[in-house]
Design a protein around this motif. Structure first.
Motif, short mmCIF file in Angstrom:
data_model
loop_
_atom_site.label_atom_id
_atom_site.label_comp_id
_atom_site.label_asym_id
_atom_site.label_seq_id
_atom_site.Cartn_x
_atom_site.Cartn_y
_atom_site.Cartn_z
N LEU A 241 0.75 -1.26 -0.04
CA LEU A 241 0.01 -0.11 -0.03
C LEU A 241 0.87 1.03 -0.07
CD1 LEU A 241 -2.57 1.43 0.24
CD2 LEU A 241 -2.63 1.05 2.67
N GLY A 242 1.93 1.24 0.79
CA GLY A 242 2.72 2.40 0.88
C GLY A 242 3.50 2.67 -0.47
N GLU A 243 3.96 1.53 -1.20
CA GLU A 243 4.84 1.80 -2.54
C GLU A 243 3.57 2.42 -3.48
OE1 GLU A 243 7.98 1.03 -3.26
OE2 GLU A 243 7.77 1.39 -0.89
N PHE A 244 2.41 1.95 -3.21
CA PHE A 244 1.36 2.26 -4.37
C PHE A 244 1.23 3.87 -4.12
CE2 PHE A 244 -3.27 3.53 -4.44
CZ PHE A 244 -3.31 3.45 -5.72
N LEU A 245 1.00 4.20 -3.00
CA LEU A 245 0.95 5.76 -2.49
C LEU A 245 1.99 6.51 -2.85
CD1 LEU A 245 -0.53 5.32 1.08
CD2 LEU A 245 -2.05 5.72 -1.16
N ARG A 246 3.25 5.91 -2.72
CA ARG A 246 4.34 6.83 -3.19
C ARG A 246 4.37 6.93 -4.74
NH1 ARG A 246 6.88 4.38 1.32
NH2 ARG A 246 7.58 6.18 2.84
N ASP A 247 4.16 5.88 -5.58
CA ASP A 247 4.00 6.11 -6.87
C ASP A 247 3.09 6.73 -7.54
OD1 ASP A 247 5.12 4.71 -9.24
OD2 ASP A 247 3.12 3.97 -9.57
N VAL A 248 1.64 6.89 -6.88
CA VAL A 248 0.90 7.79 -7.02
C VAL A 248 1.10 9.03 -6.95
CG1 VAL A 248 -1.56 8.55 -6.65
CG2 VAL A 248 -1.03 6.14 -6.73
N LYS A 253 -2.57 17.56 -4.82
CA LYS A 253 -3.69 18.67 -3.91
C LYS A 253 -5.04 18.13 -4.21
CE LYS A 253 -0.41 21.29 -2.04
NZ LYS A 253 -0.12 21.47 -0.61
N ASN A 254 -5.12 17.73 -5.42
CA ASN A 254 -6.76 17.29 -5.72
C ASN A 254 -7.41 16.26 -4.77
OD1 ASN A 254 -5.07 15.48 -7.14
ND2 ASN A 254 -6.57 15.16 -8.67
N VAL A 255 -6.66 15.44 -4.27
CA VAL A 255 -7.15 14.38 -3.44
C VAL A 255 -7.31 14.81 -2.02
CG1 VAL A 255 -7.07 12.60 -5.19
CG2 VAL A 255 -5.12 13.21 -3.57
N GLY A 256 -7.11 16.01 -1.41
CA GLY A 256 -6.83 16.34 -0.24
C GLY A 256 -5.90 15.46 0.62
N ASN A 257 -6.07 14.96 1.95
CA ASN A 257 -5.17 14.29 2.39
C ASN A 257 -5.19 12.68 2.51
OD1 ASN A 257 -4.40 16.93 3.92
ND2 ASN A 257 -5.70 16.79 5.75
N LEU A 258 -6.18 12.43 1.71
CA LEU A 258 -6.21 11.13 1.37
C LEU A 258 -5.00 10.28 1.36
CD1 LEU A 258 -8.25 8.53 1.04
CD2 LEU A 258 -8.25 9.28 -1.57
N LEU A 259 -4.06 10.60 0.28
CA LEU A 259 -3.08 9.94 0.18
C LEU A 259 -2.10 9.85 1.48
CD1 LEU A 259 -1.97 11.25 -3.33
CD2 LEU A 259 -2.79 8.87 -2.78
N TRP A 260 -1.95 11.04 2.25
CA TRP A 260 -1.05 11.15 3.29
C TRP A 260 -1.82 10.14 4.46
CZ3 TRP A 260 3.79 12.47 3.78
CH2 TRP A 260 4.43 13.55 2.97
N ASN A 261 -2.91 10.25 4.44
CA ASN A 261 -3.42 9.55 5.59
C ASN A 261 -3.28 8.03 5.38
OD1 ASN A 261 -4.40 11.80 7.06
ND2 ASN A 261 -6.63 11.84 6.23
N LEU A 262 -3.55 7.54 4.10
CA LEU A 262 -3.52 6.28 3.90
C LEU A 262 -1.88 5.90 4.19
CD1 LEU A 262 -5.53 5.92 0.65
CD2 LEU A 262 -5.92 4.64 2.77
#
Length: 415
Positions: A241-248, A253-262
């Protein structure tokens, strides 16, 4: 005798329907479905927003009245006779009267009928509900044969229709047909593929689909990010999950805090506290403002690890940034102290929180998927289910929970 598909003249589109009812596609039959020998097929999506059209359209079913009239389904934009036929066909399709719907469809086709995206969307939904996927393909054939301008939208509707029902193989075949026919595959179609593979496919299939989306340089949408994250969380694949989030890209900014929270959640679920704190600092330094979900992810990790000092500092930070605690925050404090038999110190722990507020639950639900719910939260939600006129506060909920907690440790003897 029941008619299983619409009778239409043949056209260049081959038969797409498979005999298998499985939602998992055969890996060897897959293609890079938005790329042909001339290169990538794509571009800016200027077509009609079918999703909003489908949602805004009325889905009320008609009722047969004594005078034989049909009501409560609105289909606009056609000649009076065509409107009547469309209304009747929707009624028959939604209620499973397929021979009657077939007859009306033939009349519409013979009247030089030009369907709207809204009408086809509702037809696809009705046929998919009854798993009549062959009819969905036949309708698409008609639109393709007549070369209507709505063909890209109808392809997208068909792909979404198959995806919602878990028919991943049909969805894959449809995208391959789009590419071979030269129909552009836009960002929303690529995102729909990743969404439905994350819901119904394996992790490997989902990751392969993400790779195809990435190669075509389409931007992954917020809803799809959530679905992919949920798939990883269900399998407890937090590193992936973490690797996917870094890749995204965490700085989107357009998804708010979603990526950081995940990302914080991926560390909190494995109780990697140093990494959790480092990512939290990185979030703040990147210009993102932590929200209630951000703080509660940290608070849950501190609570489970009995890191009382860090928990208190986190609550003071919430107060400083004017983030109001919710039920999860209170639960972190209460459960942390009671699990360590420190209930007498609860007054000190809660003195910076307003116990007379009405309970609120503002934390994003994906937190519960990874970390579960604490005892106080589950107990409080059970009280909310009672239909009483009592106005609950955090103070009253804590009193109830303390009473329940102390009583369960007592031993009653029956003589």
């Amino acid at each position: 005798m029941e008619i299983n598909s619409l009778s239409l003249p043949s056209c260049r589109m081959p038969i797409l329907l498979k005999d298998s009812h499985s939602g998992s596609p055969q890996q060897q039959n897959k293609l890079i479905w938005w790329q042909n020998e001339k290169g990538v097929i794509g571009g800016k999506d200027n077509s009609v927003d079918c999703s909003s059209l489908a949602q805004n359209s009325s889905r009320k079913r008609m009722i047969h009245q004594s005078d034989g009239s049909l009501h409560d389904i609105k289909v606009e934009g056609y000649m009076p006779k065509q409107t009547s036929l469309c209304v009747s066909m929707l009624y028959y399709t939604e209620n499973g009267f397929f021979p009657q719907a077939q007859t009306l469809w033939e009349q519409l086709v013979n009247s030089s009928f030009v369907p709207s995206v809204q009408f086809i969307s509702r037809l696809f939904d009705a046929y998919a509900k009854h798993r009549k996927f062959d009819v969905v393909i036949d309708i698409l054939r008609y639109v393709d044969m007549r070369n209507f301008s709505i063909l890209p939208d109808v392809y997208w509707l068909a792909i979404s229709c198959f995806g919602r029902e878990g028919q991943l193989e049909l969805m894959e075949d449809m995208a391959n047909e789009m590419a071979s026919s030269g129909v552009h595959i836009y960002s929303r179609t690529a995102n729909a593929f990743l969404l439905y593979y994350s819901l119904f496919g394996t992790l490997e299939e989902m990751e392969n689909t993400y790779g195809r989306l990435k190669k075509s340089r389409f931007l992954i949408e917020k809803e799809v990010i959530r679905a992919v994250a949920s798939a990883y969380i269900k399998e407890r694949k937090f590193y992936e999950l973490g690797e996917f989030l870094r890749d995204v890209g965490l700085r989107r900014k357009n998804v708010g805090n979603l990526l950081w929270n995940l990302m914080l959640l991926s560390y909190a679920a494995n109780f990697k506290m140093k990494s959790l704190q480092r990512e939290f600092i990185g979030m703040v330094e990147s210009g993102f403002r932590p929200d209630i979900t951000t703080f509660n992810i940290r608070a849950l990790a501190f609570s489970r690890m009995a890191l009382f000092w860090d928990l208190h500092l986190s609550i003071e930070h919430m107060e400083h940034t004017k983030i109001i605690p919710d039920l999860v925050t209170f639960g972190c404090v209460v459960d942390a102290y009671l699990d360590r038999r420190l209930g007498r110190n609860l007054d000190f722990a809660l003195n910076k929180m307003n116990l007379d507020d009405s309970p609120r639950l503002l934390t994003d639900p994906f937190v519960y998927e990874a970390l579960g719910k604490g005892g106080f939260q589950m107990s409080s939600e059970a009280f909310f289910e009672y239909k009483t006129q009592r106005k609950w506060t955090y103070r009253s909920l804590i009193q109830k929970y303390l009473k329940k907690h102390y009583r369960k440790n007592q031993i009653f003897w029956n003589y």
